[in-house]
Motif scaffolding. Structure first.
Motif, PDB file in Angstrom:
ATOM      1  N   GLU A 223       0.863  -1.179   0.000  1.00 34.63           N
ATOM      2  CA  GLU A 223       0.000   0.000   0.000  1.00 34.63           C
ATOM      3  C   GLU A 223       0.904   1.234   0.000  1.00 34.63           C
ATOM      4  O   GLU A 223       1.830   1.326   0.803  1.00 34.63           O
ATOM      5  N   LEU A 224       0.625   2.153  -0.876  1.00 29.19           N
ATOM      6  CA  LEU A 224       1.485   3.322  -1.006  1.00 29.19           C
ATOM      7  C   LEU A 224       0.907   4.523  -0.278  1.00 29.19           C
ATOM      8  O   LEU A 224      -0.244   4.903  -0.501  1.00 29.19           O
ATOM      9  N   TYR A 238       6.518   7.941  -2.463  1.00 27.33           N
ATOM     10  CA  TYR A 238       5.596   7.091  -1.716  1.00 27.33           C
ATOM     11  C   TYR A 238       6.392   6.189  -0.769  1.00 27.33           C
ATOM     12  O   TYR A 238       7.481   5.716  -1.114  1.00 27.33           O
ATOM     13  N   GLU A 239       5.808   5.951   0.404  1.00 25.84           N
ATOM     14  CA  GLU A 239       6.327   4.889   1.263  1.00 25.84           C
ATOM     15  C   GLU A 239       5.507   3.639   1.005  1.00 25.84           C
ATOM     16  O   GLU A 239       4.268   3.679   1.045  1.00 25.84           O
ATOM     17  N   LEU A 289      10.824   6.265  -3.901  1.00 28.12           N
ATOM     18  CA  LEU A 289      10.129   5.089  -3.378  1.00 28.12           C
ATOM     19  C   LEU A 289      10.823   4.686  -2.076  1.00 28.12           C
ATOM     20  O   LEU A 289      12.004   4.320  -2.091  1.00 28.12           O
ATOM     21  N   PHE A 290      10.091   4.786  -0.961  1.00 31.70           N
ATOM     22  CA  PHE A 290      10.651   4.503   0.358  1.00 31.70           C
ATOM     23  C   PHE A 290      10.261   3.086   0.776  1.00 31.70           C
ATOM     24  O   PHE A 290       9.074   2.741   0.788  1.00 31.70           O
ATOM     25  N   VAL A 439      -4.091   6.870  -1.955  1.00 34.74           N
ATOM     26  CA  VAL A 439      -3.372   5.619  -1.798  1.00 34.74           C
ATOM     27  C   VAL A 439      -4.158   4.491  -2.426  1.00 34.74           C
ATOM     28  O   VAL A 439      -5.375   4.448  -2.362  1.00 34.74           O
ATOM     29  N   ARG A 440      -3.454   3.560  -3.010  1.00 34.33           N
ATOM     30  CA  ARG A 440      -4.122   2.350  -3.474  1.00 34.33           C
ATOM     31  C   ARG A 440      -3.230   1.157  -3.153  1.00 34.33           C
ATOM     32  O   ARG A 440      -2.021   1.290  -3.004  1.00 34.33           O
TER      33      ARG A 440
END
Length: 448
Positions: A223-224, A238-239, A289-290, A439-440
């Motif tokens: 999940e971002l 995004y994490e 991207l974390f 978020v998706r």
């Protein structure tokens, strides 16, 4: 006559070759199943023998016992007396355990300072007596060399089939819990599980199985959560958060990640989350991207190289990838972790220190770890509008890391007013429930 002599010569060569192959296979068997130092079985062989024993007992109720001895503070033996003496002590303990277990018992070296015993046809009462005998021997024995004597003790766990578990997984979980309980009670003691312990062990193991089943069934998803650049309001990156899809809901990581770590599934979780995120191609092409990395992943050269290969295979610029570490991962292996970070930063990857401000050693990490971002602990951020002390702490943390040339990311941002205040305090980025609408969850094969 020459043909007969030639055939005889070929026969001798063939028989010699068979003998060599037999010796080779015997040596291969020895290497693959035995510990090189003690010549006891290794962990892998020990577990396979437990599986055989479980299968053999599946039809009846005959019991057998497992004992695990975890030597107390054995590192001090190597530090004080030297590794050579430490090796001698381990061999002496192995010899005692092998002789004591006899022909029917199975003895193994499970790790550097841990031994296991499988005792067939043994009741719970007998197993406990045997464990006490082993513990008493270690307490009274003088090991090492006569001129340099060593004394050691052990935390000993005892479990019995089928009382403490009817499957290998249940027995592994039970023995782990018994050893942990012995350590928590002060070490140098023997612990067998009680009824309440067994219920807890079964439930915890269930959560571990729950995780690996979710990975295998494709229900572990990424999940971002957006990370926002406060100066522009745009999505900076995004994490990727681990979730398990259960029906129509997503189970959050805090409900399963501890079990994943305890039972050895943390690396599988890390790899699955990274794989899904890289495949999804979500967000701006230059967005960061974390990824949260477990201590197991950080400690494994193979896993880190595999992650690097995944990033390059997905044709993602390493400069977009940020690995998050926490104080829990950093503290035990500060020097090794610092070396790993330098190596990966040279390859273009970045690092973030998560939960900044939550531990006593926070500022030590700023000095010794070359991080690119710090994530300000959310408990300081959540009430920043109403709590003056939180506001001062966040302001000073933001200024401190900025002086180090590090960017600050505030977590747990829930209100637009909080976002505005963070901007005024000089925090560069934020994330939290305020931004969750975008978020998706990414399923297998998802593509952006």
């Amino acid at each position: 006559g020459s043909h007969i002599a030639e055939i005889a010569d070929l026969k001798r060569h063939f028989n010699s070759l068979l003998d060599s192959l037999g010796q080779y296979h015997a040596q291969l068997e020895q290497v693959s199943t035995r510990d090189a130092l003690t010549e006891l079985y290794n962990r892998r062989k020990f577990q396979s023998l437990i599986e055989i024993e479980c299968a053999r007992h599946a039809e009846g109720e005959e019991s057998f016992c497992l004992l695990v001895l975890d030597l107390d503070h054995f590192k001090q033996v190597n530090d004080v007396h030297g590794p050579a003496v430490g090796d001698v002590v381990l061999r002496q303990i192995a010899d005692f355990l092998r002789d004591w277990a006899g022909e029917e018992g199975v003895t193994a070296r499970l790790s550097g300072d841990s031994f296991g015993l499988l005792l067939p046809h043994t009741t719970a009462e007998q197993g406990l007596r045997y464990a006490l005998t082993v513990s008493e021997y270690l307490t009274s024995a003088t090991l090492g060399f006569e001129e340099d004597p060593v004394r050691v003790t052990a935390s000993v766990g005892v479990v019995v089939y089928p009382r403490d578990g009817k499957s290998c997984d249940q027995l592994y979980a039970a023995i782990d819990q018994a050893v942990i309980k012995a350590k928590r009670q002060g070490r140098n003691r023997v612990v067998a599980l009680e009824a309440g312990d067994r219920a807890s062990s079964a439930a915890h193991r269930g959560r571990g199985d729950y995780v690996i089943c979710a990975v295998q069934e494709g229900r572990l998803v990424a999940e971002l959560e957006p990370i926002i650049e406060l100066s522009s309001g745009r999505v900076y990156g995004y994490e990727a958060l681990a979730r398990i899809r259960e029906g129509g809901e997503l189970v959050k990581a805090h409900k399963f990640i501890a079990a994943a770590e305890q039972f050895g599934y943390a690396e599988a979780v890390d790899l699955r989350v990274i794989e899904q995120t890289l495949a999804a191609r979500t967000g701006p092409s230059d967005g960061r991207l974390f990824f949260n990395l477990s201590a197991k992943s950080l400690a494994s050269r193979h896993t880190m190289e595999r992650i690097e290969g995944m990033v390059r295979g997905a044709k993602v610029d390493p400069g977009r990838v940020v690995f998050e570490i926490t104080e829990r991962e950093a503290l035990p292996n500060l020097a090794r972790l610092s070396s790993l970070m330098r190596r990966f930063r040279r390859k273009g990857f970045a690092f973030a220190l998560d939960d900044f401000g939550s531990g006593f050693s926070t500022f030590l990490y700023l000095k010794h770890l070359a991080v690119d971002y710090v994530k300000i602990e959310g408990s300081f951020v959540r009430d920043i509008l109403n709590d003056e002390q939180d506001r001062m702490l966040v302001s000073n943390m933001a200024r401190l890391v900025r002086d180090f040339g590090i960017s600050a990311i505030a977590e747990y941002v829930e209100h637009a007013q909080t976002e505005e205040l963070l901007r005024e305090l000089g925090v560069q980025y934020s994330q939290g429930y305020l931004y969750r609408g975008g978020v998706r969850a990414m399923e297998r094969g998802a593509a952006g």
